[in-house]
Design a protein around this motif. Structure first.
Motif, PDB file in Angstrom:
ATOM      1  N   SER A  94      58.860  -1.657 -10.761  1.00  0.00           N
ATOM      2  CA  SER A  94      59.977  -2.051 -10.842  1.00  0.00           C
ATOM      3  C   SER A  94      61.054  -0.761 -10.684  1.00  0.00           C
ATOM      4  O   SER A  94      60.803   0.277 -11.074  1.00  0.00           O
ATOM      5  N   PRO A  95      62.254  -1.049  -9.976  1.00  0.00           N
ATOM      6  CA  PRO A  95      63.317  -0.102  -9.556  1.00  0.00           C
ATOM      7  C   PRO A  95      64.146   0.466 -10.728  1.00  0.00           C
ATOM      8  O   PRO A  95      64.250  -0.506 -11.600  1.00  0.00           O
ATOM      9  N   THR A  98      67.560  -1.959 -13.003  1.00  0.00           N
ATOM     10  CA  THR A  98      67.658  -3.421 -12.869  1.00  0.00           C
ATOM     11  C   THR A  98      67.353  -3.938 -14.231  1.00  0.00           C
ATOM     12  O   THR A  98      67.588  -5.144 -14.369  1.00  0.00           O
ATOM     13  N   GLY A  99      66.900  -3.223 -15.479  1.00  0.00           N
ATOM     14  CA  GLY A  99      67.022  -3.769 -16.837  1.00  0.00           C
ATOM     15  C   GLY A  99      66.245  -4.841 -16.809  1.00  0.00           C
ATOM     16  O   GLY A  99      64.998  -5.005 -16.209  1.00  0.00           O
ATOM     17  N   ASN A 100      66.678  -5.853 -17.483  1.00  0.00           N
ATOM     18  CA  ASN A 100      65.930  -7.095 -17.747  1.00  0.00           C
ATOM     19  C   ASN A 100      65.930  -8.359 -16.618  1.00  0.00           C
ATOM     20  O   ASN A 100      65.543  -9.083 -16.717  1.00  0.00           O
ATOM     21  N   THR A 101      66.935  -7.866 -15.588  1.00  0.00           N
ATOM     22  CA  THR A 101      66.953  -9.004 -14.542  1.00  0.00           C
ATOM     23  C   THR A 101      66.066  -8.830 -13.263  1.00  0.00           C
ATOM     24  O   THR A 101      66.278  -9.588 -12.531  1.00  0.00           O
ATOM     25  N   GLY A 102      65.299  -7.549 -13.223  1.00  0.00           N
ATOM     26  CA  GLY A 102      64.752  -7.252 -11.994  1.00  0.00           C
ATOM     27  C   GLY A 102      63.449  -7.961 -12.070  1.00  0.00           C
ATOM     28  O   GLY A 102      62.629  -7.998 -12.868  1.00  0.00           O
ATOM     29  N   GLU A 103      63.019  -8.320 -10.720  1.00  0.00           N
ATOM     30  CA  GLU A 103      61.902  -8.797 -10.697  1.00  0.00           C
ATOM     31  C   GLU A 103      60.733  -7.513 -10.581  1.00  0.00           C
ATOM     32  O   GLU A 103      61.011  -6.407 -10.324  1.00  0.00           O
ATOM     33  N   LEU A 104      59.309  -7.850 -10.798  1.00  0.00           N
ATOM     34  CA  LEU A 104      58.305  -6.645 -10.725  1.00  0.00           C
ATOM     35  C   LEU A 104      57.757  -6.965  -9.021  1.00  0.00           C
ATOM     36  O   LEU A 104      57.371  -7.989  -8.743  1.00  0.00           O
TER      37      LEU A 104
END
Lengths: 115, 113
Positions: A94-95, A98-104
């Motif tokens: 993950s980039p 993005t914290g808790n909102t980003g997708e894997l």
């Protein structure tokens, strides 16, 4: 676009042997995750690394270890292999920011067969 | 434990018909919910996510999902199914304080021509 690269794609080992899986995350991604998916099962989280430090631990057996290197690639080391370790092993990344909102973003997986 | 549940092991639908793949969640606080698709011997591909905002989320390949807080559900939908949509679909949640995703048990979607 570059994706998560895993190697080898297929691996056959005997019981009690060791195996090493490699993962190259998408460039500039700072977090790497390892998952294990047994036959007909959902992916189970094993361990993750953020900026080369272990950030979270899931159901990883004590026989397994992992690390993330300075170039951000990661390796999953598995020792004393058992028949039950036969599974698809996925790496995801993950980039930053993005914290808790980003997708894997998942790789294609490494299929380990233990005979 | 914070998790997601997919009550159906398999969903069968005829090509051209609407499809729904169900997911319910159990998390404390605001849920971060995701849908992934997996084709045979392939990795998981991201379809869509709900973080906040509109309850109807649009994603890849014509899929959408409806977040329903009162029913604690996040069902995946598509107005017109294609045979090529046949695959394994996973709902996932990000638990509080953890960046890794926790996956449901998966639902196999079979679209018949």
């Amino acid at each position: 676009a570059a994706g998560v690269i895993q190697s080898p794609r297929h691996l056959i080992k005997e019981k009690r042997e060791t195996a090493t899986l490699k993962c190259y995350p998408i460039p500039r991604h700072d977090t790497v995750y390892w998952y294990q998916q047994g036959p007909g099962q959902d992916p189970q989280f094993l361990i993750s690394f953020y900026e080369k430090m272990q950030s979270d631990k899931g159901s990883i057996p004590d026989r397994f270890s992992a690390q993330q290197f300075s170039d951000y690639h990661s390796e999953l080391n598995m020792s004393s292999l058992e028949l039950g370790d036969s599974a698809l092993y996925f790496c995801a990344s993950s980039p930053p920011g993005t914290g808790n909102t980003g997708e894997l973003f998942f790789g294609e997986g490494s299929r380990l067969t233990v005979l | 434990a914070q998790s997601v549940a997919q009550p159906e092991d398999q969903v069968n639908v005829a090509e051209g018909n609407p499809l729904t793949v169900k997911c319910t969640y159990s998390v404390s606080g605001n849920p971060y919910l995701f849908w992934y698709v997996q084709y045979p011997n392939r990795g998981l591909q991201f379809l869509l996510k709900y973080i906040t905002g509109d309850n109807l989320v649009k994603g890849s390949y014509g899929f959408e999902a409806e977040f329903n807080k009162s029913q604690t559900s996040f069902h995946l939908k598509k107005p017109s199914a294609l045979v090529s949509d046949s695959a394994l679909y996973f709902c996932a949640v990000r638990r509080t304080g953890r960046r890794a995703l926790t996956f449901g048990s998966g639902t196999r979607l079979q679209v018949q021509p």
